[in-house]
Design an enzyme around this catalytic site. Sequence first.
Site, PDB file in Angstrom:
ATOM      1  N   THR A  90     -61.509 -35.483 -15.713  1.00  0.00           N
ATOM      2  CA  THR A  90     -62.558 -34.614 -16.251  1.00  0.00           C
ATOM      3  C   THR A  90     -62.011 -33.602 -17.243  1.00  0.00           C
ATOM      4  O   THR A  90     -62.770 -32.992 -17.987  1.00  0.00           O
ATOM      5  CB  THR A  90     -63.306 -33.899 -15.105  1.00  0.00           C
ATOM      6  OG1 THR A  90     -64.535 -33.356 -15.600  1.00  0.00           O
ATOM      7  CG2 THR A  90     -62.458 -32.816 -14.481  1.00  0.00           C
ATOM      8  N   GLU A 114     -74.542 -22.526 -24.875  1.00  0.00           N
ATOM      9  CA  GLU A 114     -74.220 -22.755 -23.470  1.00  0.00           C
ATOM     10  C   GLU A 114     -75.455 -23.158 -22.671  1.00  0.00           C
ATOM     11  O   GLU A 114     -75.380 -24.002 -21.779  1.00  0.00           O
ATOM     12  CB  GLU A 114     -73.562 -21.508 -22.887  1.00  0.00           C
ATOM     13  CG  GLU A 114     -72.929 -21.720 -21.526  1.00  0.00           C
ATOM     14  CD  GLU A 114     -71.646 -22.529 -21.576  1.00  0.00           C
ATOM     15  OE1 GLU A 114     -70.938 -22.585 -20.548  1.00  0.00           O
ATOM     16  OE2 GLU A 114     -71.317 -23.099 -22.641  1.00  0.00           O
ATOM     17  N   GLU A 170     -59.986 -25.284 -11.371  1.00  0.00           N
ATOM     18  CA  GLU A 170     -59.375 -25.191 -12.698  1.00  0.00           C
ATOM     19  C   GLU A 170     -57.881 -25.531 -12.646  1.00  0.00           C
ATOM     20  O   GLU A 170     -57.363 -26.231 -13.516  1.00  0.00           O
ATOM     21  CB  GLU A 170     -59.577 -23.795 -13.277  1.00  0.00           C
ATOM     22  CG  GLU A 170     -61.034 -23.434 -13.565  1.00  0.00           C
ATOM     23  CD  GLU A 170     -61.632 -24.196 -14.731  1.00  0.00           C
ATOM     24  OE1 GLU A 170     -60.920 -25.016 -15.346  1.00  0.00           O
ATOM     25  OE2 GLU A 170     -62.822 -23.982 -15.033  1.00  0.00           O
ATOM     26  N   ASP A 196     -71.607 -31.115 -12.458  1.00  0.00           N
ATOM     27  CA  ASP A 196     -71.300 -32.208 -13.370  1.00  0.00           C
ATOM     28  C   ASP A 196     -70.204 -33.157 -12.883  1.00  0.00           C
ATOM     29  O   ASP A 196     -70.430 -34.353 -12.685  1.00  0.00           O
ATOM     30  CB  ASP A 196     -70.949 -31.657 -14.754  1.00  0.00           C
ATOM     31  CG  ASP A 196     -69.940 -30.503 -14.704  1.00  0.00           C
ATOM     32  OD1 ASP A 196     -69.554 -30.087 -13.604  1.00  0.00           O
ATOM     33  OD2 ASP A 196     -69.541 -30.023 -15.782  1.00  0.00           O
ATOM     34  N   GLU A 232     -67.540 -31.748 -24.224  1.00  0.00           N
ATOM     35  CA  GLU A 232     -68.411 -32.769 -23.605  1.00  0.00           C
ATOM     36  C   GLU A 232     -69.202 -33.584 -24.623  1.00  0.00           C
ATOM     37  O   GLU A 232     -69.396 -34.793 -24.458  1.00  0.00           O
ATOM     38  CB  GLU A 232     -69.354 -32.098 -22.599  1.00  0.00           C
ATOM     39  CG  GLU A 232     -68.691 -31.674 -21.306  1.00  0.00           C
ATOM     40  CD  GLU A 232     -67.848 -30.424 -21.433  1.00  0.00           C
ATOM     41  OE1 GLU A 232     -67.036 -30.145 -20.527  1.00  0.00           O
ATOM     42  OE2 GLU A 232     -68.006 -29.684 -22.444  1.00  0.00           O
TER      43      GLU A 232
END
Length: 587
Positions: A517, A412, A163, A308, A431
């Site tokens: 990302t 989710e 993160e 991902d 996304e």
Amino acid sequence: MCVNLCMKLFKSLNVLVLKVGCTGLDGTCPQVGQQPPPQRSYLGLFQGNQDEYARRYSSFPDSLKTKMRGMARDMFYFGYDNYMKYAFPKDELNPIDCEGRGPDVLNPSNININDVLGNYSLTLIDTLDTLLVLGNVSEFQRAVRLVIDTVSFDKDSTVQVFEANIRILGSLISAHILLTDPKHPFGEVGFEDYDNELLHLAHDLAVRLLPAFENTNTGIPYPRVNLKTGVPPDSINETCTAGAGSLLVEFGILSRLVGDSTFEWVARRAVRALWKLRSNETGLLGNVVNIQTGQWVSKQSGLGAGMDSFYEYLLKSYILFGEKEDYRMFQSAYESIQIHMRRGRESCNEGEGDPPLYVNVNMFSGEIMNTWIDSLQAFFPGLQVLNGDVDNAICLHAFYYAIWKRFGALPERYNWQLQAPDVLFYPLRPEMVESTYLLYQATKNPFYLHVGMDILQSLETNAKVRCGYATLHHVVDKSKEDRMESFFLSETCKYLYLLFDEDNPLHRSDNKYIFTTEGHVVPIDKRFRERQWSDLGPCEDGALSQTTKFIHVSVSLQCNRIPEEQRYALPLKSVYMRQIDHMVGLF
């Protein structure tokens, strides 16, 4: 993802095993020697009223596009201005109570908060390049000065390496590059007394993350570090594939900007170590691994949470750095995904059978492990666009859009067998809109403008509160949680604005760009394909398959990916769109 960049790197194989049964529509089988009854396509069940899709989606007036662009801009500023008014210098805005939020110091085990919040003005940093995308040069310069004057990473904060890398390091690098870009895609955005302070901050943060790569038997990093003291003594030895394998873009760019191979080397070593642990039978990787033993803790292989961005960064690292091993790994991984995860008919837009869907499977056997998919997987159509597989991207995106239409958000987790959410919250994730934006860039089909409008209107109706936009606690009853994560401003609002802003410098500039990302803008620049060191270290034995044939590709600049006659037809035929809507319980 890529802007102004052709996505046809190669057309990958769509390998599919179709199960064919003898049962007819009446549930019987013909006897030997008996003529089978005439077969009627099951798609005939969906033929009625199919033109309603064409009527709704086949055009999008310029005036409406202008209105939606303004709506996206207003959405961003409503969240940003209230963050600056009520929350800065804290990390996040609580949009219901109009207060700032920092790390949960009273409960260090609250990793949902503490993995992300480091007491370093997260939302302001994460938002820097969005201000430029919206054309607000003066506020961008003010925000940069605030970061330079107020932010320090000398904090007793334990954060997740992944993160901190994508949200903080990536944004500092992006803003520094845009500030110093001699091509000035956003106009004159620099200021005279700027002395590479953002780059120095990025370098300082990266140095504080490096202890995660020490004392690990595999080279796969620890998931968390304390910014002041290093890896905590009670740190766990387990990490997810995405968390450990999605550092290469930011670390690689930093290495090439400062002329120090260390950052790229440790990130690349982690990717190679994970790649070495893939299954010999399927070529797939698992979800969670022990960094000391190399044993898979979770053997689930999928496209969503925990995996991902690992796939995403294999391809983006190749595009940025030109390292052939990155593309070789991506190509092999993509083919394994198509073989073992993809279910449904062979072609998205032709033939019989269920709509294509990517499922969670056992990494060793390829057998389905569960019947849910998660909202993070909605990034994958955008990656497929970047890879040139637009046909599959169209179908998978349509499935997620059908879920959005049903709930006004993406739960989710969604159980495709039960046609119901398994996990009910939606934290304003980007996304879905990211893939919508990239499919529009690839096809210029007005359908995707309608999708973006639906998303915008849903967010305004379901998530807007007194001082910003709140996480949906429950996508059915629309109850809310008092949290607005930084990626809402950094990505969700950015992609929505870009979707409707045809004349944005990102679209009109001669420069080519890629998104990290976390949605940060990085130019595709020849200087990132050059390095001041001779090698990145030897490949570990078995790290790359010697039997995988590498196909050298170049990025084409001829962007007519979709035949002109298909530009204003539906990207997915009405009969298939109606089938997907039925599949998720819309009627």
